[in-house]
Motif scaffolding. Structure first.
Motif, PDB file in Angstrom:
ATOM      1  N   THR A 251       0.839  -1.198   0.000  1.00 46.59           N
ATOM      2  CA  THR A 251       0.000   0.000   0.000  1.00 46.59           C
ATOM      3  C   THR A 251       0.871   1.243   0.000  1.00 46.59           C
ATOM      4  N   GLY A 252       1.947   1.216   0.774  1.00 45.12           N
ATOM      5  CA  GLY A 252       2.879   2.341   0.787  1.00 45.12           C
ATOM      6  C   GLY A 252       3.505   2.577  -0.571  1.00 45.12           C
ATOM      7  N   LYS A 253       3.882   1.502  -1.264  1.00 41.19           N
ATOM      8  CA  LYS A 253       4.460   1.625  -2.609  1.00 41.19           C
ATOM      9  C   LYS A 253       3.463   2.273  -3.573  1.00 41.19           C
ATOM     10  N   LEU A 254       2.213   1.857  -3.469  1.00 46.22           N
ATOM     11  CA  LEU A 254       1.199   2.395  -4.366  1.00 46.22           C
ATOM     12  C   LEU A 254       0.969   3.886  -4.111  1.00 46.22           C
ATOM     13  N   PHE A 255       0.946   4.272  -2.845  1.00 48.60           N
ATOM     14  CA  PHE A 255       0.761   5.690  -2.543  1.00 48.60           C
ATOM     15  C   PHE A 255       2.009   6.506  -2.885  1.00 48.60           C
ATOM     16  N   ASN A 256       3.164   5.882  -2.880  1.00 42.02           N
ATOM     17  CA  ASN A 256       4.373   6.577  -3.333  1.00 42.02           C
ATOM     18  C   ASN A 256       4.291   6.889  -4.827  1.00 42.02           C
ATOM     19  N   ILE A 257       3.669   5.977  -5.577  1.00 39.83           N
ATOM     20  CA  ILE A 257       3.454   6.211  -7.005  1.00 39.83           C
ATOM     21  C   ILE A 257       2.593   7.456  -7.190  1.00 39.83           C
ATOM     22  N   LEU A 258       1.522   7.524  -6.411  1.00 38.82           N
ATOM     23  CA  LEU A 258       0.642   8.684  -6.480  1.00 38.82           C
ATOM     24  C   LEU A 258       1.373   9.952  -6.049  1.00 38.82           C
ATOM     25  N   SER A 259       2.125   9.865  -4.966  1.00 41.26           N
ATOM     26  CA  SER A 259       2.815  11.036  -4.427  1.00 41.26           C
ATOM     27  C   SER A 259       3.767  11.655  -5.443  1.00 41.26           C
ATOM     28  N   ALA A 260       4.429  10.816  -6.222  1.00 42.42           N
ATOM     29  CA  ALA A 260       5.380  11.327  -7.218  1.00 42.42           C
ATOM     30  C   ALA A 260       4.680  12.236  -8.222  1.00 42.42           C
ATOM     31  N   ASP A 261       3.474  11.853  -8.636  1.00 38.96           N
ATOM     32  CA  ASP A 261       2.734  12.683  -9.590  1.00 38.96           C
ATOM     33  C   ASP A 261       2.124  13.904  -8.909  1.00 38.96           C
ATOM     34  N   LEU A 262       1.739  13.761  -7.652  1.00 36.51           N
ATOM     35  CA  LEU A 262       1.150  14.885  -6.930  1.00 36.51           C
ATOM     36  C   LEU A 262       2.156  16.009  -6.722  1.00 36.51           C
ATOM     37  N   GLN A 263       3.420  15.661  -6.617  1.00 37.29           N
ATOM     38  CA  GLN A 263       4.446  16.682  -6.462  1.00 37.29           C
ATOM     39  C   GLN A 263       4.493  17.596  -7.681  1.00 37.29           C
ATOM     40  N   ILE A 264       4.153  17.042  -8.849  1.00 38.52           N
ATOM     41  CA  ILE A 264       4.245  17.802 -10.104  1.00 38.52           C
ATOM     42  C   ILE A 264       2.924  18.490 -10.434  1.00 38.52           C
ATOM     43  N   HIS A 265       1.817  17.739 -10.363  1.00 41.66           N
ATOM     44  CA  HIS A 265       0.497  18.268 -10.721  1.00 41.66           C
ATOM     45  C   HIS A 265      -0.517  17.933  -9.634  1.00 41.66           C
ATOM     46  N   PRO A 266      -0.488  18.630  -8.505  1.00 39.50           N
ATOM     47  CA  PRO A 266      -1.422  18.306  -7.409  1.00 39.50           C
ATOM     48  C   PRO A 266      -2.889  18.369  -7.830  1.00 39.50           C
ATOM     49  N   TYR A 267      -3.243  19.335  -8.679  1.00 42.13           N
ATOM     50  CA  TYR A 267      -4.641  19.571  -9.018  1.00 42.13           C
ATOM     51  C   TYR A 267      -5.305  18.428  -9.789  1.00 42.13           C
ATOM     52  N   LEU A 268      -4.513  17.479 -10.275  1.00 45.80           N
ATOM     53  CA  LEU A 268      -5.107  16.372 -11.029  1.00 45.80           C
ATOM     54  C   LEU A 268      -5.698  15.295 -10.122  1.00 45.80           C
ATOM     55  N   TRP A 269      -5.513  15.424  -8.816  1.00 44.09           N
ATOM     56  CA  TRP A 269      -6.055  14.429  -7.880  1.00 44.09           C
ATOM     57  C   TRP A 269      -7.399  14.904  -7.342  1.00 44.09           C
ATOM     58  N   GLU A 270      -8.434  14.159  -7.597  1.00 47.71           N
ATOM     59  CA  GLU A 270      -9.780  14.543  -7.179  1.00 47.71           C
ATOM     60  C   GLU A 270      -9.970  14.479  -5.663  1.00 47.71           C
ATOM     61  N   ASN A 271      -9.165  13.677  -4.989  1.00 52.84           N
ATOM     62  CA  ASN A 271      -9.399  13.446  -3.564  1.00 52.84           C
ATOM     63  C   ASN A 271      -9.038  14.618  -2.667  1.00 52.84           C
ATOM     64  N   TRP A 272      -8.493  15.708  -3.208  1.00 53.42           N
ATOM     65  CA  TRP A 272      -8.313  16.896  -2.380  1.00 53.42           C
ATOM     66  C   TRP A 272      -9.668  17.378  -1.863  1.00 53.42           C
ATOM     67  N   PHE A 273     -10.723  17.053  -2.579  1.00 43.60           N
ATOM     68  CA  PHE A 273     -12.062  17.455  -2.158  1.00 43.60           C
ATOM     69  C   PHE A 273     -12.590  16.591  -1.002  1.00 43.60           C
ATOM     70  N   TYR A 274     -11.920  15.458  -0.746  1.00 44.25           N
ATOM     71  CA  TYR A 274     -12.418  14.507   0.255  1.00 44.25           C
ATOM     72  C   TYR A 274     -11.350  14.052   1.246  1.00 44.25           C
ATOM     73  N   LEU A 275     -10.148  14.619   1.179  1.00 46.01           N
ATOM     74  CA  LEU A 275      -9.023  14.054   1.932  1.00 46.01           C
ATOM     75  C   LEU A 275      -9.230  14.106   3.443  1.00 46.01           C
ATOM     76  N   ASP A 276     -10.091  14.976   3.934  1.00 48.95           N
ATOM     77  CA  ASP A 276     -10.343  15.021   5.382  1.00 48.95           C
ATOM     78  C   ASP A 276     -10.897  13.700   5.902  1.00 48.95           C
ATOM     79  N   GLU A 277     -11.480  12.884   4.997  1.00 48.70           N
ATOM     80  CA  GLU A 277     -11.985  11.568   5.397  1.00 48.70           C
ATOM     81  C   GLU A 277     -10.847  10.571   5.629  1.00 48.70           C
ATOM     82  N   PHE A 278      -9.636  10.931   5.203  1.00 49.76           N
ATOM     83  CA  PHE A 278      -8.492  10.029   5.303  1.00 49.76           C
ATOM     84  C   PHE A 278      -7.598  10.339   6.496  1.00 49.76           C
ATOM     85  N   TYR A 279      -7.833  11.459   7.157  1.00 48.72           N
ATOM     86  CA  TYR A 279      -6.947  11.805   8.249  1.00 48.72           C
ATOM     87  C   TYR A 279      -7.232  10.967   9.486  1.00 48.72           C
ATOM     88  N   SER A 280      -6.168  10.558  10.159  1.00 47.97           N
ATOM     89  CA  SER A 280      -6.305   9.722  11.346  1.00 47.97           C
ATOM     90  C   SER A 280      -6.846  10.550  12.506  1.00 47.97           C
TER      91      SER A 280
END
Length: 280
Positions: A251-280
């Motif tokens: 799971t960490g590897k998969l999210f690292n894949i996502l993180s690499a793209d988010l560093q370049i184009h954050p706005y392409l991730w739809e979950n910024w609208f819902y990320l508060d549901e992911f916070y511990s």
């Protein structure tokens, strides 16, 4: 990694952009609520960012959402995808297609269908009916096989049995890694993610290890001149299938894949609208 580009721009891009500008000129309550939630979530991960940068990310994220919806029914894009199908060398055996709510993620199902790949989509209960109707309507036009597409609920207690049966019949399992996949017990707390840890579902990893199937990470991509997909190196979860209690590394590897793209184009991730549901 292998990247396939479709070199495409939506024929009505100009109108879509004008419609978005019109919404921003006279924002309604929904748009204002979306901005408040988006800004709060993305600011946690980019704490040094200024308001102008955050608002620009919001504008671009809204544009990406509008385009992603329109692209699901675009015949020009469908023709381009049909000419650049998934290579046979990639999805060699049935497994899990692991993807994210990134860029034009909605067209991945159509691309699988155009590539004549049978697949089962896993979604949460709250969107199952809508997604099922949408995908059947769109995927049906891409693959004449009436049994080429299935939908299952991530909350179904019989899910693992349904997935096992589907894989045995040659289906791939399409799962959004950053979505609601698995039971409440399948939650990994405090996964490192940018500046703030998050809690995420680990159903993808658990299923792969239980059933000894590979994970095929595929992430959508958008540039000014094209759409496309990045086919990343398959992850062979069965290498560690003997110990499913040790979950989290994949799971960490998969999210690292996502993180690499988010560093370049954050706005392409739809979950910024819902990320508060992911916070511990």
């Amino acid at each position: 990694m292998h990247t396939i580009d479709f070199y495409y721009k939506h024929p009505n891009f100009g109108k879509i952009l004008r419609d978005l500008k019109s919404e921003f000129t006279k924002p309604d309550a929904t748009l204002l609520a979306d901005w408040y939630r988006f800004e709060k979530n993305i600011a946690k991960q980019f704490p040094k960012a200024g308001k102008d940068w955050l608002f620009w990310q919001f504008e671009q994220a809204c544009l990406n959402q509008m385009l992603a919806v329109e692209e699901t029914t675009c015949q020009l894009l469908q023709k381009k995808m049909s000419k650049s199908i998934i290579p046979d060398s990639y999805l060699r055996v049935p497994g899990i297609v692991a993807t994210f709510h990134f860029a034009s993620y909605r067209i991945l199902g159509k691309w699988l269908a155009l590539s004549r790949r049978r697949f089962m989509l896993i979604v949460s209960d709250r969107v199952k009916d809508d997604q099922e109707d949408l995908f059947y309507r769109e995927v049906k036009s891409c693959n004449p096989d009436p049994d080429g597409f299935l939908v299952a609920s991530a909350n179904d207690r019989r899910l693992i049995f349904k997935i096992r049966n589907a894989i045995s019949e040659g289906y791939h399992i399409m799962i959004y890694v950053d979505g609601n996949v698995g039971s409440r017990s399948d939650v990994l707390e405090n996964l490192p993610f940018f500046k703030t840890p998050v809690k995420v579902q680990i159903g993808v990893e658990r299923i792969a290890k239980m059933l000894n199937v590979p994970i095929y990470p595929i992430i959508a991509n958008r540039t000014a001149a094209s759409l496309g997909f990045k086919l990343l190196t398959p992850i062979f979860a069965f290498d560690t299938a003997g110990d499913i209690s040790d979950l989290g590394s994949i799971t960490g590897k998969l999210f690292n894949i996502l993180s690499a793209d988010l560093q370049i184009h954050p706005y392409l991730w739809e979950n910024w609208f819902y990320l508060d549901e992911f916070y511990s």
